[in-house]
Scaffold this motif. Structure first.
Motif, mmCIF file in Angstrom:
data_model
loop_
_atom_site.group_PDB
_atom_site.id
_atom_site.type_symbol
_atom_site.label_atom_id
_atom_site.label_comp_id
_atom_site.label_asym_id
_atom_site.label_seq_id
_atom_site.Cartn_x
_atom_site.Cartn_y
_atom_site.Cartn_z
ATOM 1 N N THR A 1 -1.873 21.465 -6.229
ATOM 2 C CA THR A 1 -2.782 21.195 -7.340
ATOM 3 C C THR A 1 -2.220 20.156 -8.313
ATOM 4 O OG1 THR A 1 -1.845 23.024 -8.625
ATOM 5 C CG2 THR A 1 -3.750 23.520 -7.218
ATOM 6 N N SER A 2 -1.094 19.562 -7.963
ATOM 7 C CA SER A 2 -0.473 18.583 -8.858
ATOM 8 C C SER A 2 -1.371 17.371 -9.042
ATOM 9 C CB SER A 2 0.882 18.134 -8.291
ATOM 10 O OG SER A 2 1.425 17.088 -9.067
ATOM 11 N N LYS A 3 -1.407 16.846 -10.262
ATOM 12 C CA LYS A 3 -2.162 15.629 -10.542
ATOM 13 C C LYS A 3 -1.366 14.369 -10.232
ATOM 14 C CE LYS A 3 -4.969 17.720 -14.221
ATOM 15 N NZ LYS A 3 -5.358 17.635 -15.658
ATOM 16 N N LEU A 4 -0.099 14.527 -9.934
ATOM 17 C CA LEU A 4 0.746 13.370 -9.639
ATOM 18 C C LEU A 4 0.420 12.806 -8.265
ATOM 19 C CD1 LEU A 4 4.232 14.642 -10.877
ATOM 20 C CD2 LEU A 4 2.462 13.436 -12.172
ATOM 21 N N GLN A 5 0.377 11.495 -8.185
ATOM 22 C CA GLN A 5 0.156 10.826 -6.907
ATOM 23 C C GLN A 5 1.479 10.260 -6.407
ATOM 24 O OE1 GLN A 5 -3.140 8.026 -7.606
ATOM 25 N NE2 GLN A 5 -4.398 9.410 -6.403
ATOM 26 N N PHE A 6 1.976 10.848 -5.337
ATOM 27 C CA PHE A 6 3.248 10.436 -4.775
ATOM 28 C C PHE A 6 3.036 9.388 -3.683
ATOM 29 C CE2 PHE A 6 3.947 14.723 -6.432
ATOM 30 C CZ PHE A 6 5.052 14.498 -7.236
ATOM 31 N N ARG A 7 4.123 8.817 -3.244
ATOM 32 C CA ARG A 7 4.035 7.819 -2.186
ATOM 33 C C ARG A 7 3.763 8.511 -0.858
ATOM 34 N NH1 ARG A 7 7.709 2.463 -1.393
ATOM 35 N NH2 ARG A 7 6.801 1.804 0.598
ATOM 36 N N GLY A 8 2.804 8.001 -0.123
ATOM 37 C CA GLY A 8 2.463 8.544 1.176
ATOM 38 C C GLY A 8 3.215 7.841 2.298
ATOM 39 N N PRO A 9 2.855 8.178 3.520
ATOM 40 C CA PRO A 9 1.753 9.069 3.884
ATOM 41 C C PRO A 9 2.042 10.532 3.548
ATOM 42 C CG PRO A 9 3.004 8.467 5.828
ATOM 43 C CD PRO A 9 3.558 7.641 4.711
ATOM 44 N N ARG A 10 0.985 11.281 3.319
ATOM 45 C CA ARG A 10 1.131 12.687 2.963
ATOM 46 C C ARG A 10 1.746 13.439 4.132
ATOM 47 N NH1 ARG A 10 -1.270 17.733 2.738
ATOM 48 N NH2 ARG A 10 -1.321 18.672 0.644
ATOM 49 N N ARG A 11 2.721 14.298 3.823
ATOM 50 C CA ARG A 11 3.414 15.049 4.855
ATOM 51 C C ARG A 11 3.035 16.518 4.801
ATOM 52 N NH1 ARG A 11 7.482 11.690 6.432
ATOM 53 N NH2 ARG A 11 7.108 12.734 8.415
ATOM 54 N N GLN A 12 3.080 17.167 5.933
ATOM 55 C CA GLN A 12 2.878 18.605 5.991
ATOM 56 C C GLN A 12 4.132 19.306 5.483
ATOM 57 O OE1 GLN A 12 0.095 20.369 6.827
ATOM 58 N NE2 GLN A 12 -0.929 18.361 6.891
ATOM 59 N N LEU A 13 3.956 20.195 4.525
ATOM 60 C CA LEU A 13 5.096 20.885 3.934
ATOM 61 C C LEU A 13 5.396 22.158 4.710
ATOM 62 C CD1 LEU A 13 4.231 20.381 0.169
ATOM 63 C CD2 LEU A 13 5.698 18.996 1.648
ATOM 64 N N SER A 14 5.725 21.979 5.965
ATOM 65 C CA SER A 14 6.032 23.101 6.847
ATOM 66 C C SER A 14 7.153 22.676 7.778
ATOM 67 C CB SER A 14 4.793 23.517 7.648
ATOM 68 O OG SER A 14 4.329 22.428 8.436
ATOM 69 N N GLY A 15 7.788 23.651 8.381
ATOM 70 C CA GLY A 15 8.874 23.344 9.295
ATOM 71 C C GLY A 15 10.105 22.843 8.556
ATOM 72 N N ARG A 16 10.889 22.083 9.269
ATOM 73 C CA ARG A 16 12.149 21.589 8.714
ATOM 74 C C ARG A 16 11.926 20.246 8.029
ATOM 75 N NH1 ARG A 16 17.098 19.643 12.512
ATOM 76 N NH2 ARG A 16 15.445 18.211 13.077
ATOM 77 N N TYR A 17 12.286 20.179 6.753
ATOM 78 C CA TYR A 17 12.154 18.896 6.053
ATOM 79 C C TYR A 17 13.119 18.829 4.883
ATOM 80 C CZ TYR A 17 9.149 21.302 2.558
ATOM 81 O OH TYR A 17 8.647 22.143 1.597
ATOM 82 N N ASP B 1 0.868 -1.174 0.000
ATOM 83 C CA ASP B 1 0.000 0.000 0.000
ATOM 84 C C ASP B 1 0.905 1.223 0.000
ATOM 85 O OD1 ASP B 1 -1.831 1.988 0.316
ATOM 86 O OD2 ASP B 1 -2.516 1.369 2.312
ATOM 87 N N TYR B 2 0.974 1.899 -1.122
ATOM 88 C CA TYR B 2 1.852 3.062 -1.237
ATOM 89 C C TYR B 2 1.201 4.330 -0.680
ATOM 90 C CZ TYR B 2 4.521 0.008 -4.332
ATOM 91 O OH TYR B 2 5.254 -1.040 -4.861
ATOM 92 N N MET B 3 -0.028 4.215 -0.192
ATOM 93 C CA MET B 3 -0.740 5.354 0.394
ATOM 94 C C MET B 3 -0.642 6.592 -0.499
ATOM 95 S SD MET B 3 0.192 4.895 4.428
ATOM 96 C CE MET B 3 1.914 4.486 4.135
ATOM 97 N N VAL C 1 14.858 13.768 10.789
ATOM 98 C CA VAL C 1 14.388 14.902 9.990
ATOM 99 C C VAL C 1 13.282 14.430 9.055
ATOM 100 C CG1 VAL C 1 15.038 16.668 8.307
ATOM 101 C CG2 VAL C 1 16.662 15.981 10.085
ATOM 102 N N LYS C 2 12.197 15.168 8.979
ATOM 103 C CA LYS C 2 11.089 14.806 8.099
ATOM 104 C C LYS C 2 11.565 14.762 6.655
ATOM 105 C CE LYS C 2 7.806 17.847 7.808
ATOM 106 N NZ LYS C 2 6.615 18.646 8.149
#
Length: 277
Positions: free
Chosen positions: A20-36, A12-14, A64-65
């Protein structure tokens, strides 16, 4: 057995999206904030058939995220066409960019699908004039086409290869300019880069990318990390990979968990230095 699961059972790649990207990346979905740390790349970065691909291993070891933005069969073009993904990578403290093959991008000889960069779309008039003896309607994938062109004429193919290599350098530089953040360029493959500029790699990715090409990019990246899979890692084959019997042939062509662990080993000190951990 070489595979761990049979039938219709698979990982299960989640799958998840960012912006708005139509691409489905491997999850779990991450918050794009803070240090990563953002990881841009192809099938290896995505981690096809791998329970814990190297971005997840780097996160576990550094704390690190790590945001996995790998896309199967990606070329440089797919990321250049996705402004929200570029923005996500630009906000990262560091971006790890997997070295992607040179054949999966549009160039003056042929065009590829904007999202599925391994899909051949159309030959240009220039290429058709070079290869009047080739019917381009029979090709659906870039690799198949290039194998055929090379078989028809090594001399003409040398011109195609040279165009791909020149265009690849320019396209990667454009991507690096768009990112504007420290970039670690990652060579992840079953072989090291070729030592001569015209050494032809068609079957093994990153196809056509040579030492000279990487050297040309070196001033534009923070670090160049080599993670060529060791003979021991390659000997493991598909051990610990997760795939159905239907996908056995596809899995056998990819690097396994041992190679991902070696890639993480190579990246962890660099990421720790740049981001802290």
């Amino acid at each position: 057995m070489a595979y761990e699961r049979l039938g219709d059972v698979s990982l299960d790649y989640m799958p998840c999206r960012y912006g708005t990207s139509k691409l489905q990346f491997r999850g779990p979905r991450r918050q794009l904030s803070g240090r990563y740390v953002a990881f841009l790349g192809g099938t290896e970065t995505y981690g096809k058939f791998i329970s814990r691909p190297f971005p997840a291993l780097v996160e576990a070891r550094t704390g690190v995220k790590c945001v996995n933005l790998g896309w199967p069969n990606a070329g440089i073009d797919v990321f250049l066409h996705e402004p929200d993904i570029l923005a996500a990578a630009a906000r990262a403290q560091v971006t790890v960019l997997q070295v992607l093959p040179a054949q999966n991008m549009s160039n003056r000889f042929y065009s590829v699908h904007p999202r599925r960069n391994d899909r051949f779309v159309e030959a240009s008039p220039v290429l058709r004039s070079f290869y009047r003896d080739v019917d381009f309607t029979e090709f659906h994938f870039t690799r198949h086409m290039l194998h055929r062109l090379r078989a028809v004429s090594e001399d003409r193919f040398a011109l195609v290869r040279q165009e791909l290599q020149i265009a690849w350098i320019a396209r990667v530089k454009l991507l690096l300019q768009q990112l504007g953040t420290p970039v670690v360029l990652l060579w992840l493959s079953s072989h090291g880069p070729g030592e001569v500029a015209d050494q032809p790699y068609v079957s093994d990715d990153p196809a056509f990318v040579t030492t000279a090409m990487l050297k040309a990019l070196r001033p534009h990246v923070h670090r160049l990390v080599y993670a060529t899979a060791s003979p021991q890692a390659q000997a493991c084959g598909t051990q610990r990979m997760v795939f159905s019997q239907f996908d056995a042939a596809a899995a056998a062509e990819l690097l396994g968990p041992a190679a991902h662990e070696e890639a993480a080993d190579a990246l962890v000190p660099v990421i720790s230095e740049l981001v802290g951990g």
